[in-house]
Design an enzyme around this catalytic site. Sequence first.
Site, mmCIF file in Angstrom:
data_model
loop_
_atom_site.group_PDB
_atom_site.id
_atom_site.type_symbol
_atom_site.label_atom_id
_atom_site.label_comp_id
_atom_site.label_asym_id
_atom_site.label_seq_id
_atom_site.Cartn_x
_atom_site.Cartn_y
_atom_site.Cartn_z
ATOM 1 N N ARG A 57 0.794 -1.215 0.000
ATOM 2 C CA ARG A 57 0.000 0.000 0.000
ATOM 3 C C ARG A 57 0.835 1.277 0.000
ATOM 4 O O ARG A 57 0.615 2.174 -0.812
ATOM 5 C CB ARG A 57 -0.893 0.103 1.252
ATOM 6 C CG ARG A 57 -2.218 -0.543 1.151
ATOM 7 C CD ARG A 57 -2.564 -1.162 2.474
ATOM 8 N NE ARG A 57 -1.625 -2.226 2.708
ATOM 9 C CZ ARG A 57 -1.791 -3.461 2.217
ATOM 10 N NH1 ARG A 57 -2.858 -3.752 1.566
ATOM 11 N NH2 ARG A 57 -0.877 -4.399 2.394
ATOM 12 N N THR A 58 1.765 1.377 0.945
ATOM 13 C CA THR A 58 2.456 2.654 1.130
ATOM 14 C C THR A 58 3.281 2.977 -0.110
ATOM 15 O O THR A 58 3.219 4.093 -0.640
ATOM 16 C CB THR A 58 3.345 2.582 2.387
ATOM 17 O OG1 THR A 58 2.555 2.083 3.453
ATOM 18 C CG2 THR A 58 3.898 3.942 2.750
ATOM 19 N N LYS A 86 27.058 -2.845 -0.090
ATOM 20 C CA LYS A 86 28.501 -2.680 -0.343
ATOM 21 C C LYS A 86 29.142 -1.831 0.741
ATOM 22 O O LYS A 86 30.290 -1.407 0.625
ATOM 23 C CB LYS A 86 28.716 -2.016 -1.704
ATOM 24 C CG LYS A 86 28.120 -2.786 -2.860
ATOM 25 C CD LYS A 86 28.271 -1.978 -4.160
ATOM 26 C CE LYS A 86 27.241 -2.394 -5.187
ATOM 27 N NZ LYS A 86 27.169 -1.428 -6.291
ATOM 28 N N ARG A 107 11.127 4.042 3.749
ATOM 29 C CA ARG A 107 10.716 3.061 4.770
ATOM 30 C C ARG A 107 11.965 2.275 5.159
ATOM 31 O O ARG A 107 12.692 1.791 4.289
ATOM 32 C CB ARG A 107 9.641 2.125 4.232
ATOM 33 C CG ARG A 107 9.354 0.976 5.200
ATOM 34 C CD ARG A 107 8.164 0.140 4.795
ATOM 35 N NE ARG A 107 6.919 0.837 5.062
ATOM 36 C CZ ARG A 107 5.718 0.251 5.002
ATOM 37 N NH1 ARG A 107 5.608 -1.026 4.672
ATOM 38 N NH2 ARG A 107 4.626 0.935 5.263
ATOM 39 N N HIS A 135 4.290 5.808 11.557
ATOM 40 C CA HIS A 135 3.863 5.738 10.150
ATOM 41 C C HIS A 135 2.919 6.932 9.965
ATOM 42 O O HIS A 135 1.702 6.768 9.879
ATOM 43 C CB HIS A 135 3.152 4.405 9.912
ATOM 44 C CG HIS A 135 2.983 4.024 8.477
ATOM 45 N ND1 HIS A 135 3.132 4.914 7.428
ATOM 46 C CD2 HIS A 135 2.670 2.827 7.902
ATOM 47 C CE1 HIS A 135 2.921 4.286 6.292
ATOM 48 N NE2 HIS A 135 2.640 3.018 6.551
HETATM 49 N N1 CP Z 1 -0.479 0.047 5.712
HETATM 50 C C1 CP Z 1 0.745 -0.256 5.255
HETATM 51 O O1 CP Z 1 1.757 0.326 5.670
HETATM 52 O O2 CP Z 1 0.781 -1.250 4.305
HETATM 53 P P1 CP Z 1 2.059 -1.733 3.524
HETATM 54 O O3 CP Z 1 2.981 -2.376 4.517
HETATM 55 O O4 CP Z 1 1.558 -2.692 2.478
HETATM 56 O O5 CP Z 1 2.720 -0.525 2.922
#
Ligand code: CP
Length: 348
Positions: A57-58, A86, A107, A135
């Site tokens: 999703r993100t 590396k 991320r 998040h």
């Molecule tokens: N909600 C969320 O962070 O989903 P993903 O891990 O698929 O990005």
Amino acid sequence: MNITGQHILSSSQFDLPLLDHLYRLADTLVPVARGQMTTAVLRGAVLGSIFFEPSTRTRLSFDTAFMRLGGSVSHTTGVEFSSIVKGESLEDTARVVGGYTDVLVVRHFEEEAIYSFASSTNIPVINGGNGAGEHPTQALLDLYTVRSEFKRLNKHVDGCRVAMVGDLRYGRTIHSLVRLLSLYRNLTFVMLSPKGLEIPRDFIDAARERGHELIETNDLNQGLAGCDLIYATRIQIERMSESEKAANKGVNFRIEKSILASVCRDDAIIMHPLPRDSRPGANDLSNDIDGDPRLAIFRQADAGIPVRMALFCMVLGVEDQVKDSLQPATWWRPEYIGPNDASFYRMR
Ligand code: CP
């Protein structure tokens, strides 16, 4: 109110006027997110998308949001496919990619990594999830969904009763969302987690300091009763030590149809940041509740596009150009995206 050029690292950077502003812009961008209108306010701009942990999703919603604004995306996914294997530092990586792109979404499995990125480049860095930390953009789209679902139900965030369910210790979406919900008044938070996966103390203390009631329990039936919002999360086995995994074996923390029927309000909304664990025996939202109109999980995921588009427009300083830039789209789209969507929207 002006966040042009700023890093977005935590939901604590937002207050209610800023959220109102962001959500008004997101509302304007919904037809673009749905493929009914187009805009090119970010034509020529490039997003650097750096995902060192799995994501569906993100990553895809940030990419899609940027491309629907007319920009393009440059990626790397997985540490094993980057030059970090590396021996390159995060700081060098951030400085280099900052020279190629206009904004970064990152991320990383380590909580501190996002700060290494942010301190190493002057282009805006957006936190796409930092380990078990935060998040923030998930919380932005979660609150947008809560507001829109409550509006439909003629309810208000002020004074509502919220159950936060599941892995509250490692669940970064919970950490960011509790901070945003705490901006409102007189909420009751029911923190429902298996033993050992309780929310860190500082979140409880901060919410209490703002005047909210906090209840901690591991009794699902008791905790879900009377809640306006049920926010479920996956148990994050991948972040647990071996002893935590052993302690959670055999724990039943599954929200299924029978619990909804026996204890949940008819006008509750059920959310989840997704992914939910749909494997047999998983402690998560059961698939047997799919089709229940209270289940807002796909409306919630859909909200990721307009909210992230609005955030990009604000961070890159083009928000004033959005309204005049909108043009009708000309390609075919279905009226409803999912098999249960038509019945929900017709029922309203
Ligand atoms: N909600 C969320 O962070 O989903 P993903 O891990 O698929 O990005």
